[in-house]
Scaffold this motif. Structure first.
Motif, mmCIF file in Angstrom:
data_model
loop_
_atom_site.group_PDB
_atom_site.id
_atom_site.type_symbol
_atom_site.label_atom_id
_atom_site.label_comp_id
_atom_site.label_asym_id
_atom_site.label_seq_id
_atom_site.Cartn_x
_atom_site.Cartn_y
_atom_site.Cartn_z
ATOM 1 N N GLY A 10 0.816 -1.201 0.000
ATOM 2 C CA GLY A 10 0.000 0.000 0.000
ATOM 3 C C GLY A 10 0.845 1.244 0.000
ATOM 4 O O GLY A 10 2.061 1.201 -0.226
ATOM 5 N N LEU A 11 0.179 2.362 0.267
ATOM 6 C CA LEU A 11 0.823 3.664 0.324
ATOM 7 C C LEU A 11 1.042 4.041 1.783
ATOM 8 O O LEU A 11 0.107 3.976 2.594
ATOM 9 C CB LEU A 11 -0.049 4.716 -0.366
ATOM 10 C CG LEU A 11 0.392 6.173 -0.248
ATOM 11 C CD1 LEU A 11 1.735 6.383 -0.948
ATOM 12 C CD2 LEU A 11 -0.680 7.089 -0.836
ATOM 13 N N VAL A 12 2.261 4.446 2.116
ATOM 14 C CA VAL A 12 2.583 4.812 3.488
ATOM 15 C C VAL A 12 3.527 5.997 3.461
ATOM 16 O O VAL A 12 4.309 6.171 2.512
ATOM 17 C CB VAL A 12 3.200 3.604 4.235
ATOM 18 C CG1 VAL A 12 4.533 3.198 3.620
ATOM 19 C CG2 VAL A 12 3.342 3.876 5.716
ATOM 20 N N GLN A 13 3.455 6.820 4.484
ATOM 21 C CA GLN A 13 4.353 7.972 4.578
ATOM 22 C C GLN A 13 5.737 7.542 5.051
ATOM 23 O O GLN A 13 5.884 6.508 5.726
ATOM 24 C CB GLN A 13 3.773 9.000 5.548
ATOM 25 C CG GLN A 13 2.505 9.665 5.048
ATOM 26 C CD GLN A 13 2.050 10.795 5.950
ATOM 27 O OE1 GLN A 13 2.435 10.871 7.110
ATOM 28 N NE2 GLN A 13 1.228 11.676 5.405
ATOM 29 N N GLY A 15 8.779 6.892 7.258
ATOM 30 C CA GLY A 15 8.788 6.624 8.688
ATOM 31 C C GLY A 15 7.696 5.674 9.136
ATOM 32 O O GLY A 15 7.702 5.217 10.288
ATOM 33 N N GLY A 16 6.770 5.374 8.244
ATOM 34 C CA GLY A 16 5.665 4.485 8.589
ATOM 35 C C GLY A 16 6.032 3.022 8.484
ATOM 36 O O GLY A 16 7.181 2.656 8.203
ATOM 37 N N SER A 17 5.020 2.178 8.697
ATOM 38 C CA SER A 17 5.233 0.724 8.717
ATOM 39 C C SER A 17 4.186 0.024 7.870
ATOM 40 O O SER A 17 3.063 0.514 7.696
ATOM 41 C CB SER A 17 5.134 0.201 10.152
ATOM 42 O OG SER A 17 6.125 0.758 10.986
ATOM 43 N N LEU A 18 4.580 -1.125 7.355
ATOM 44 C CA LEU A 18 3.675 -2.035 6.671
ATOM 45 C C LEU A 18 4.098 -3.454 7.019
ATOM 46 O O LEU A 18 5.284 -3.701 7.298
ATOM 47 C CB LEU A 18 3.743 -1.865 5.149
ATOM 48 C CG LEU A 18 3.027 -0.680 4.501
ATOM 49 C CD1 LEU A 18 3.356 -0.637 3.009
ATOM 50 C CD2 LEU A 18 1.529 -0.748 4.703
ATOM 51 N N ARG A 19 3.144 -4.370 6.961
ATOM 52 C CA ARG A 19 3.470 -5.784 7.125
ATOM 53 C C ARG A 19 2.959 -6.543 5.910
ATOM 54 O O ARG A 19 1.752 -6.570 5.647
ATOM 55 C CB ARG A 19 2.869 -6.374 8.405
ATOM 56 C CG ARG A 19 3.384 -7.776 8.661
ATOM 57 C CD ARG A 19 2.958 -8.346 9.995
ATOM 58 N NE ARG A 19 1.615 -8.906 9.963
ATOM 59 C CZ ARG A 19 1.215 -9.884 10.760
ATOM 60 N NH1 ARG A 19 2.059 -10.421 11.642
ATOM 61 N NH2 ARG A 19 -0.020 -10.326 10.699
ATOM 62 N N LYS A 86 11.310 4.178 3.942
ATOM 63 C CA LYS A 86 11.908 5.315 3.255
ATOM 64 C C LYS A 86 11.392 5.349 1.820
ATOM 65 O O LYS A 86 10.996 4.310 1.273
ATOM 66 C CB LYS A 86 13.433 5.162 3.247
ATOM 67 C CG LYS A 86 14.048 5.002 4.619
ATOM 68 C CD LYS A 86 15.549 4.746 4.512
ATOM 69 C CE LYS A 86 16.170 4.555 5.889
ATOM 70 N NZ LYS A 86 17.625 4.316 5.810
ATOM 71 N N PRO A 87 11.423 6.497 1.189
ATOM 72 C CA PRO A 87 10.976 6.562 -0.217
ATOM 73 C C PRO A 87 11.710 5.570 -1.115
ATOM 74 O O PRO A 87 11.112 5.036 -2.053
ATOM 75 C CB PRO A 87 11.278 8.012 -0.602
ATOM 76 C CG PRO A 87 11.163 8.753 0.685
ATOM 77 C CD PRO A 87 11.714 7.832 1.730
ATOM 78 N N GLU A 88 12.967 5.309 -0.812
ATOM 79 C CA GLU A 88 13.736 4.369 -1.632
ATOM 80 C C GLU A 88 13.299 2.911 -1.437
ATOM 81 O O GLU A 88 13.768 2.020 -2.150
ATOM 82 C CB GLU A 88 15.238 4.507 -1.377
ATOM 83 C CG GLU A 88 15.635 4.453 0.067
ATOM 84 C CD GLU A 88 15.804 5.837 0.683
ATOM 85 O OE1 GLU A 88 14.964 6.723 0.416
ATOM 86 O OE2 GLU A 88 16.778 6.016 1.451
ATOM 87 N N ASP A 89 12.403 2.658 -0.485
ATOM 88 C CA ASP A 89 11.839 1.316 -0.332
ATOM 89 C C ASP A 89 10.679 1.081 -1.296
ATOM 90 O O ASP A 89 10.156 -0.044 -1.380
ATOM 91 C CB ASP A 89 11.338 1.093 1.095
ATOM 92 C CG ASP A 89 12.455 1.093 2.123
ATOM 93 O OD1 ASP A 89 12.271 1.697 3.193
ATOM 94 O OD2 ASP A 89 13.509 0.475 1.843
ATOM 95 N N THR A 90 10.281 2.117 -2.010
ATOM 96 C CA THR A 90 9.193 1.981 -2.971
ATOM 97 C C THR A 90 9.557 0.970 -4.054
ATOM 98 O O THR A 90 10.598 1.088 -4.704
ATOM 99 C CB THR A 90 8.872 3.339 -3.621
ATOM 100 O OG1 THR A 90 8.387 4.223 -2.611
ATOM 101 C CG2 THR A 90 7.835 3.199 -4.723
ATOM 102 N N ALA A 91 8.709 -0.036 -4.219
ATOM 103 C CA ALA A 91 8.977 -1.115 -5.173
ATOM 104 C C ALA A 91 7.804 -2.091 -5.160
ATOM 105 O O ALA A 91 6.925 -2.011 -4.287
ATOM 106 C CB ALA A 91 10.253 -1.861 -4.796
ATOM 107 N N THR A 118 4.465 1.698 -1.765
ATOM 108 C CA THR A 118 4.820 3.060 -2.139
ATOM 109 C C THR A 118 5.005 3.882 -0.879
ATOM 110 O O THR A 118 4.100 3.952 -0.035
ATOM 111 C CB THR A 118 3.742 3.691 -3.021
ATOM 112 O OG1 THR A 118 3.543 2.882 -4.191
ATOM 113 C CG2 THR A 118 4.141 5.099 -3.454
ATOM 114 N N VAL A 119 6.181 4.469 -0.748
ATOM 115 C CA VAL A 119 6.495 5.294 0.412
ATOM 116 C C VAL A 119 6.626 6.736 -0.074
ATOM 117 O O VAL A 119 7.572 7.080 -0.795
ATOM 118 C CB VAL A 119 7.788 4.838 1.098
ATOM 119 C CG1 VAL A 119 8.021 5.639 2.381
ATOM 120 C CG2 VAL A 119 7.745 3.347 1.399
ATOM 121 N N SER A 120 5.679 7.553 0.327
ATOM 122 C CA SER A 120 5.640 8.920 -0.176
ATOM 123 C C SER A 120 4.823 9.784 0.767
ATOM 124 O O SER A 120 3.871 9.324 1.386
ATOM 125 C CB SER A 120 5.024 8.949 -1.571
ATOM 126 O OG SER A 120 4.863 10.274 -2.029
#
Length: 121
Positions: A10-13, A15-19, A86-91, A118-120
């Motif tokens: 998903g989309l996260v800001q 500093g955020g987290s996803l599992r 981080k934004p660079e984790d977007t993939a 997506t980290v943005s």
């Protein structure tokens, strides 16, 4: 037939987290190593983390201390907890499972369809 399905992207800001979850289904004798990869636009697919059948883990340097891989062999599920994104984790994140189907004398690699992260801001 063995299926590998990822979910949780998903989309996260920043500093955020996803599992992320990776669930393997089908007629399965055993699931050996499971590996998370990712592929950013225009980039090659790269290894993120993997976990052996007995729970030994390995991480790429760019996620150490932020991501944690874990598994539940009964649920046939592997998770990737991603913190401090981080934004660079977007993939697109892909799960690869080394699976031995029931009645087959060897294991093979099975891939999921991928889940977008997506980290943005």
């Amino acid at each position: 037939q063995v299926q590998v399905v990822e979910s949780g992207g998903g989309l996260v800001q920043p500093g955020g987290s996803l599992r992320l979850s990776c669930t393997v289904s089908g007629s399965i004798f055993n699931i050996y190593a499971v590996t998370w990869y990712r592929q950013a636009p225009g980039q090659q697919r790269e290894l993120v983390a993997d976990i052996t059948i007995d729970g030994r883990t390995k991480y790429s340097d760019f996620v150490k201390g932020r991501f944690t891989i874990s598994r539940d062999n009964v649920k046939k599920t592997v998770w990737l907890q991603m913190n401090n994104l981080k934004p660079e984790d977007t993939a697109v994140y892909y799960c690869n499972a080394d699976v031995q189907p029931t009645g087959v004398g060897r294991s093979d690699d099975y891939w999921g369809q991928g889940t977008q992260v997506t980290v943005s801001s």
